[in-house]
Design a protein around this motif. Structure first.
Motif, short mmCIF file in Angstrom:
data_model
loop_
_atom_site.label_atom_id
_atom_site.label_comp_id
_atom_site.label_asym_id
_atom_site.label_seq_id
_atom_site.Cartn_x
_atom_site.Cartn_y
_atom_site.Cartn_z
N GLY A 51 52.61 5.81 49.89
CA GLY A 51 53.80 5.29 50.57
C GLY A 51 54.01 3.81 50.31
O GLY A 51 55.14 3.38 50.02
N ASN A 52 52.94 3.03 50.37
CA ASN A 52 53.06 1.59 50.13
C ASN A 52 53.53 1.30 48.70
O ASN A 52 54.41 0.46 48.48
CB ASN A 52 51.71 0.91 50.37
N SER A 53 52.93 1.98 47.73
CA SER A 53 53.26 1.71 46.32
C SER A 53 54.68 2.12 45.99
O SER A 53 55.42 1.38 45.32
CB SER A 53 52.27 2.44 45.41
N VAL A 54 55.10 3.31 46.45
CA VAL A 54 56.45 3.79 46.15
C VAL A 54 57.50 2.93 46.84
O VAL A 54 58.52 2.56 46.23
CB VAL A 54 56.60 5.27 46.56
N LEU A 55 57.26 2.58 48.09
CA LEU A 55 58.22 1.76 48.82
C LEU A 55 58.38 0.39 48.18
O LEU A 55 59.50 -0.10 47.98
CB LEU A 55 57.76 1.59 50.28
N LEU A 56 57.27 -0.24 47.81
CA LEU A 56 57.33 -1.55 47.18
C LEU A 56 58.02 -1.47 45.82
O LEU A 56 58.86 -2.33 45.49
CB LEU A 56 55.92 -2.11 47.02
N THR A 57 57.72 -0.44 45.05
CA THR A 57 58.31 -0.29 43.71
C THR A 57 59.82 -0.11 43.79
O THR A 57 60.58 -0.77 43.06
CB THR A 57 57.68 0.89 42.98
N LEU A 58 60.28 0.76 44.68
CA LEU A 58 61.72 0.99 44.82
C LEU A 58 62.44 -0.26 45.32
O LEU A 58 63.51 -0.62 44.81
CB LEU A 58 61.98 2.17 45.77
N ALA A 59 61.85 -0.93 46.30
CA ALA A 59 62.47 -2.13 46.86
C ALA A 59 62.60 -3.22 45.81
O ALA A 59 63.65 -3.86 45.68
CB ALA A 59 61.67 -2.63 48.06
N VAL A 60 61.55 -3.44 45.04
CA VAL A 60 61.56 -4.49 44.01
C VAL A 60 62.55 -4.13 42.91
O VAL A 60 63.34 -4.97 42.46
CB VAL A 60 60.15 -4.70 43.43
N ALA A 61 62.55 -2.88 42.43
CA ALA A 61 63.44 -2.48 41.34
C ALA A 61 64.91 -2.60 41.73
O ALA A 61 65.73 -3.11 40.95
CB ALA A 61 63.12 -1.05 40.90
N ILE A 62 65.26 -2.14 42.92
CA ILE A 62 66.65 -2.20 43.38
C ILE A 62 67.11 -3.64 43.54
O ILE A 62 68.22 -4.02 43.11
CB ILE A 62 66.82 -1.42 44.70
N THR A 63 66.26 -4.47 44.13
CA THR A 63 66.63 -5.87 44.31
C THR A 63 66.71 -6.59 42.97
O THR A 63 67.61 -7.40 42.74
CB THR A 63 65.60 -6.58 45.21
#
Length: 503
Positions: free
Chosen positions: A42-54
């Protein structure tokens, strides 16, 4: 050459397969299905999606602002947008944490990694905007379409492949980052894998977590072609038109760009200067010089090797596209998200069993860089190579040129800026790389990154500061080269605008 690159790239996967086979399916499943594994997922996927979108939002906005608009100082904004590439994510995390002790957790990691990866999107989209035909947008506006519809219907389809490529680099970088998340105390797979390898002789937990990380990468690779869409062919006779005047929006855009630049550049710089006021007086000039020479040597060698293999892979995928070449391309990307620590251990494992002469040599370090950063070179090279008209290949063939001669005399000269950008991007990544260099370098060989990490790991911030400062300054050179083409194109367009105004 492409086959050699793919063979090297699958080394970590071979290592994981052998390790997991030795552990047995029951032990692997027990490790994988733990509550801790789901928390890390959960931590890795959430961080990855947030960083990529931003990153895709900020990078695309910066590219549009500096290439398509007439905002005052846009050449300066272009430089500022690329500068964060010169600062490793772990240096940026260290700089923020040194100023704000409570700067930790998800939001801290999101901010630091977005600052560090948004330039990937900016550079890719800027190159696409420079090569795209702005006259098409002007025609669309003359037909009554508003600016937003022009962007969605005309501009975005032409830059979408580049933007998604940059976002993919951002996502994979986030998945594989170790230094920033460790300093900022946010648990992801990479941090857990590193701790598992260091804290126990039982490698099943680390190998199982690494396998989950590879599975996430496969999901991204499967989704990437759909997200990227088709590459829009460009006319070799690109027609440039006048820049967009922002009017009342200009101050807002300039403020947003300056605020982001202050967060990404000014704040870390203040922290580094603060610690260097103490650390420079204690620094050993000899150690600094040796670390600097070693870092530059590794960067140049890594950039050259990645450029050579990157050209081979890109030409094969773009000019001879088939299921086989696509599979080769996906295989290279597959290992990009594997942590450097796993790549290093896989090379130690394979070299000891097959080629013991390679162990603890610079050649093994360069192989690790090729595995880790070849996708960076390919991502930068594929778009410019694809934009070289295939009709020129046919003309060269009709004149008796072989495929190799056509590549040397036609494709490479046209795609030269993109190839240089790919080599510079790899050199920059090598300068900042840490885990693989720590494990594979020759005994007694230190780089700026390894010296910085050694000092930071024992909380010797003043002693680490000179290495951090020199690393940022040296890394600024390839970052500047990456942005050079975009800035030159903008200067040429400014001259064109002035001529049009006089006429």
């Amino acid at each position: 050459m492409a086959v050699v690159a793919v063979s090297a790239s699958i080394a970590p996967l071979v290592y994981l397969y052998v390790r997991l086979s030795e552990f047995g399916i029951d032990k692997v499943l027990a490790q994988t299905l733990r509550a801790r594994s789901f928390e890390l997922l959960g931590n890795s996927v959430l961080l990855t999606l947030a960083v990529a979108i931003t990153a895709i939002s900020i990078g695309s906005f910066q590219a549009w602002l500096t290439v398509r608009t007439s905002i005052p100082g846009r050449s300066a904004f272009a430089v500022l947008a690329a500068l964060p590439l010169a600062m490793p994510s772990y240096v940026s995390a260290y700089a923020f944490a040194a100023l704000m002790p409570d700067f930790k957790g998800f939001w801290a990691a999101w901010l630091v990694l977005t600052i560090g990866t948004a330039p990937y999107v900016y550079l890719a989209v800027s190159a696409a905007l420079v090569r795209s035909d702005a006259a098409t947008e002007e025609v669309a506006r003359s037909l009554g379409l508003g600016r937003w519809r022009v962007f969605t219907k005309v501009t975005w389809p032409s830059i979408r492949p580049a933007a998604i490529s940059g976002a993919m680099l951002s996502a994979l970088y986030t998945l594989s980052d170790f230094g920033a998340v460790s300093i900022l105390s946010f648990d992801t797979f990479t941090r857990a894998i590193y701790n598992a390898y260091r804290s126990s002789f039982d490698r099943s937990a680390a190998a199982s977590l690494a396998a989950i990380l590879v599975a996430i990468t496969i999901v991204l690779l499967v989704a990437e072609p759909w997200l990227r869409g088709k590459i829009v062919p460009t006319d070799s006779r690109v027609r440039k038109t006048s820049l967009i005047h922002l009017g009342w929006f200009a101050p807002i855009a300039a403020t947003a760009a300056l605020t982001w630049a202050a967060l990404g550049i000014l704040v870390p710089t203040i922290s580094l200067v603060r610690w260097n006021l103490v650390g420079l007086s204690q620094a050993d000039a000899g150690e600094l010089g040796r670390a600097l020479v070693n870092s530059i040597s590794y960067a140049l060698a890594g950039g050259l090797v990645a450029a050579i293999f990157g050209i081979a892979v890109s030409v094969l995928v773009v000019r001879f596209r088939s299921k086989i070449t696509i599979a080769l391309d996906r295989t290279i990307w597959l290992t990009h998200a594997v942590p450097g620590i796993v790549v290093a251990l896989s090379l130690v494992f394979i070299s000891n069993r097959l080629v013991p002469q390679l162990y603890q040599t610079s050649a093994l370090v360069i192989i690790a860089y090729l595995i880790l950063f070849l996708p960076n070179a390919v991502a930068a090279m594929q778009t410019p190579i694809s934009q070289a008209p295939k009709a020129l290949d046919e003309v060269a063939a009709s004149l008796g040129a072989t495929r190799l001669e056509t590549l040397k005399r036609v494709v490479i000269p046209i795609a030269g800026p993109g190839i240089l950008a790919g080599a510079a991007l790899v050199a920059l990544s090598v300068l900042k790389e840490l885990p693989a260099t720590l494990m594979l370098r020759e005994t007694g060989v230190e780089t700026l990154a390894t010296r910085l990490w050694n000092e930071t790991s024992v909380s010797s911030f003043a002693a680490a500061a000179p290495y951090a400062l020199i690393l940022v300054l040296v890394a600024g050179i390839p970052a500047w080269l990456l942005n050079r083409q975009v800035r030159q194109s903008m200067f040429n367009q400014v001259d064109l605008d002035r001529r049009l105004e006089r006429e």
